[in-house]
Scaffold this motif. Structure first.
Motif, PDB file in Angstrom:
ATOM      1  N   LEU A 113       0.846  -1.188   0.000  1.00 26.45           N
ATOM      2  CA  LEU A 113       0.000   0.000   0.000  1.00 26.45           C
ATOM      3  C   LEU A 113       0.884   1.241   0.000  1.00 26.45           C
ATOM      4  N   SER A 114       0.440   2.289  -0.677  1.00 26.94           N
ATOM      5  CA  SER A 114       1.204   3.529  -0.693  1.00 26.94           C
ATOM      6  C   SER A 114       1.007   4.256   0.624  1.00 26.94           C
ATOM      7  N   TYR A 115       2.075   4.383   1.378  1.00 30.66           N
ATOM      8  CA  TYR A 115       2.013   5.036   2.689  1.00 30.66           C
ATOM      9  C   TYR A 115       1.654   6.516   2.551  1.00 30.66           C
ATOM     10  N   GLY A 116       2.284   7.198   1.584  1.00 33.66           N
ATOM     11  CA  GLY A 116       2.017   8.619   1.395  1.00 33.66           C
ATOM     12  C   GLY A 116       0.581   8.883   0.993  1.00 33.66           C
ATOM     13  N   TRP A 117       0.065   8.068   0.086  1.00 35.74           N
ATOM     14  CA  TRP A 117      -1.337   8.224  -0.335  1.00 35.74           C
ATOM     15  C   TRP A 117      -2.269   8.005   0.840  1.00 35.74           C
ATOM     16  N   TRP A 118      -2.008   6.943   1.613  1.00 34.17           N
ATOM     17  CA  TRP A 118      -2.892   6.634   2.731  1.00 34.17           C
ATOM     18  C   TRP A 118      -2.834   7.718   3.803  1.00 34.17           C
ATOM     19  N   ARG A 185      -2.501   3.941  -8.541  1.00 34.39           N
ATOM     20  CA  ARG A 185      -2.908   5.166  -9.235  1.00 34.39           C
ATOM     21  C   ARG A 185      -2.230   6.395  -8.637  1.00 34.39           C
ATOM     22  N   ALA A 186      -2.149   6.433  -7.310  1.00 34.63           N
ATOM     23  CA  ALA A 186      -1.513   7.576  -6.647  1.00 34.63           C
ATOM     24  C   ALA A 186      -0.042   7.675  -7.025  1.00 34.63           C
ATOM     25  N   LEU A 187       0.652   6.552  -7.057  1.00 37.94           N
ATOM     26  CA  LEU A 187       2.070   6.560  -7.417  1.00 37.94           C
ATOM     27  C   LEU A 187       2.254   6.923  -8.881  1.00 37.94           C
ATOM     28  N   ALA A 188       1.339   6.478  -9.732  1.00 39.70           N
ATOM     29  CA  ALA A 188       1.430   6.793 -11.159  1.00 39.70           C
ATOM     30  C   ALA A 188       1.180   8.277 -11.416  1.00 39.70           C
ATOM     31  N   ARG A 189       0.316   8.893 -10.596  1.00 43.26           N
ATOM     32  CA  ARG A 189       0.013  10.320 -10.763  1.00 43.26           C
ATOM     33  C   ARG A 189       1.087  11.219 -10.159  1.00 43.26           C
ATOM     34  N   ARG A 190       2.036  10.627  -9.463  1.00 44.52           N
ATOM     35  CA  ARG A 190       3.131  11.378  -8.842  1.00 44.52           C
ATOM     36  C   ARG A 190       2.617  12.400  -7.825  1.00 44.52           C
ATOM     37  N   THR A 191       1.616  11.989  -7.061  1.00 42.29           N
ATOM     38  CA  THR A 191       1.034  12.906  -6.076  1.00 42.29           C
ATOM     39  C   THR A 191       1.565  12.678  -4.674  1.00 42.29           C
ATOM     40  N   ARG A 195       8.195   9.948  -3.762  1.00 35.65           N
ATOM     41  CA  ARG A 195       7.597   8.983  -4.678  1.00 35.65           C
ATOM     42  C   ARG A 195       8.594   7.908  -5.101  1.00 35.65           C
ATOM     43  N   GLY A 196       9.880   8.287  -5.247  1.00 32.49           N
ATOM     44  CA  GLY A 196      10.876   7.315  -5.683  1.00 32.49           C
ATOM     45  C   GLY A 196      10.977   6.128  -4.741  1.00 32.49           C
ATOM     46  N   TRP A 197      11.119   6.422  -3.445  1.00 28.49           N
ATOM     47  CA  TRP A 197      11.198   5.341  -2.457  1.00 28.49           C
ATOM     48  C   TRP A 197       9.904   4.539  -2.413  1.00 28.49           C
ATOM     49  N   GLU A 198       8.791   5.245  -2.432  1.00 28.93           N
ATOM     50  CA  GLU A 198       7.498   4.550  -2.352  1.00 28.93           C
ATOM     51  C   GLU A 198       7.301   3.619  -3.549  1.00 28.93           C
TER      52      GLU A 198
END
Length: 346
Positions: A113-118, A185-191, A195-198
């Motif tokens: 799971l994307s930690y930053g998105w969550w 989707r969040a990682l693909a949108r670069r939001t 992002r690199g580490w995630e």
């Protein structure tokens, strides 16, 4: 007619200082102090379960007994998710970096799971619990939590909403897949930040997971393993979060309720004991958690009596019920909202 929706009282500004009073009591009791020794033990035990589960997976090899391993790992993944949640609220350590490292390793690398998105999504939920248009946890197209949502999404959605109370738990079987896709989707949108580490850790998880499953198991067993593992992971995770706010008071976007009431009246606690605390990751103390998000998990139980007495002293409803009753209340709310007349009939 639209079904009645619970509403919060309009509170005058003089009540705003009540939260500060409660905060002083909690701080004086030391309940906001970090518990690093507890979390080091918790991290070590959960990591051992995670590694042990995958070691068992490799040792068992190509076998239908791996479905039991899938169920066990679904339990472990959810426990890892709870730790990622605690790290996201900086409950573990005073160092922001340490909490971040724990969070990204547990979320991106361990469970995918994307930690930053969550973090972004969850922070918005905490700031606006059950508030229409602002709480992402009630802005889910597959479910309607208010009459306005049920009426505004068209006839097809309204037809599904009529049965949403019956579909709720089966839909949770897809929750993990939904979270994985939202992370992608969040990682693909670069939001997301960093992002690199995630992205790297997320990709390592996906590649390692799929490689292990399809190399060790037969194709049919691999598919069955993924379905059982991800389905039960989503179900357990969803069942842990479902009792917290569903069926509680809903806030209108222009509501001006103060912080104390906003958090207490939209949250529900689940009554239980140490096993409940363990299985729900401390989320059963939802009122205390929403009032003090950075409070370490083991301190939530200790804070409960203080918060409950404070609420009673200020005529503030403190909702606590059993786990089964919480599900029943949530399902009744979904059923009532789902029976809202369709746009054509309204």
């Amino acid at each position: 007619m639209s079904p009645p929706q619970p509403t919060l009282p309009i509170v005058r500004s003089e009540h705003g200082s009540q939260y500060a009073q409660l905060l002083r009591l909690v701080k004086a009791a030391g309940l906001l102090d970090r518990r690093p020794r507890y979390y080091r033990w918790k991290l070590a035990v959960t990591a051992a379960l995670f590694l042990g589960g995958w070691a068992a997976f490799v040792a068992i090899g190509e076998s239908w007994w791996q479905l039991a391993t899938a169920a066990f790992l679904a339990f472990v993944f959810t426990q890892l998710g709870f730790l990622g949640h605690d790290a996201g609220h900086r409950q573990m350590f005073s160092s922001r970096r340490a909490n971040y490292v724990v969070g990204i390793l547990h979320a991106n690398l361990a469970i995918g799971l994307s930690y930053g998105w969550w973090i972004d999504k969850h922070n918005r939920h905490h700031a606006h619990p059950n508030e229409e248009g602002k709480d992402p946890d009630i802005e889910i197209g597959a479910l309607a939590f208010t009459a306005a949502q049920a009426r505004s999404r068209g006839r097809t959605a309204a037809a599904v909403y009529r049965y949403q109370a019956y579909l709720f738990f089966p839909m949770l079987l897809l929750e993990a897949v939904s979270l994985h896709l939202a992370s992608l989707r969040a990682l693909a949108r670069r939001t997301t930040r960093r992002r690199g580490w995630e992205t790297t850790l997320f990709a390592v998880h996906v590649a390692g997971y799929l490689t292990a499953v399809f190399v060790i198991l037969s194709p049919l067993q691999a598919v069955a393993f993924i379905l059982i593992h991800q389905g039960l992971f989503g179900l357990y995770l969803g069942c842990s979060f479902a009792p917290n706010h569903k069926g509680m008071a809903m806030l209108h976007p222009d509501d001006r309720t103060d912080y104390l009431r906003r958090q207490v009246l939209t949250s529900r606690n689940v009554r239980g004991h140490w096993l409940t605390d363990f299985m729900l990751g401390g989320l059963n103390y939802q009122i205390e958690h929403h009032l003090f998000p950075s409070m370490p998990r083991p301190n939530l139980r200790r804070a409960q009596d203080m918060v409950r007495q404070f609420c009673h002293a200020h005529d503030l409803t403190y909702c606590q019920t059993s786990l089964l009753a919480s599900y029943a209340q949530a399902l009744r709310h979904l059923h009532t909202v789902g029976r809202t007349p369709s746009p054509a009939a309204a």
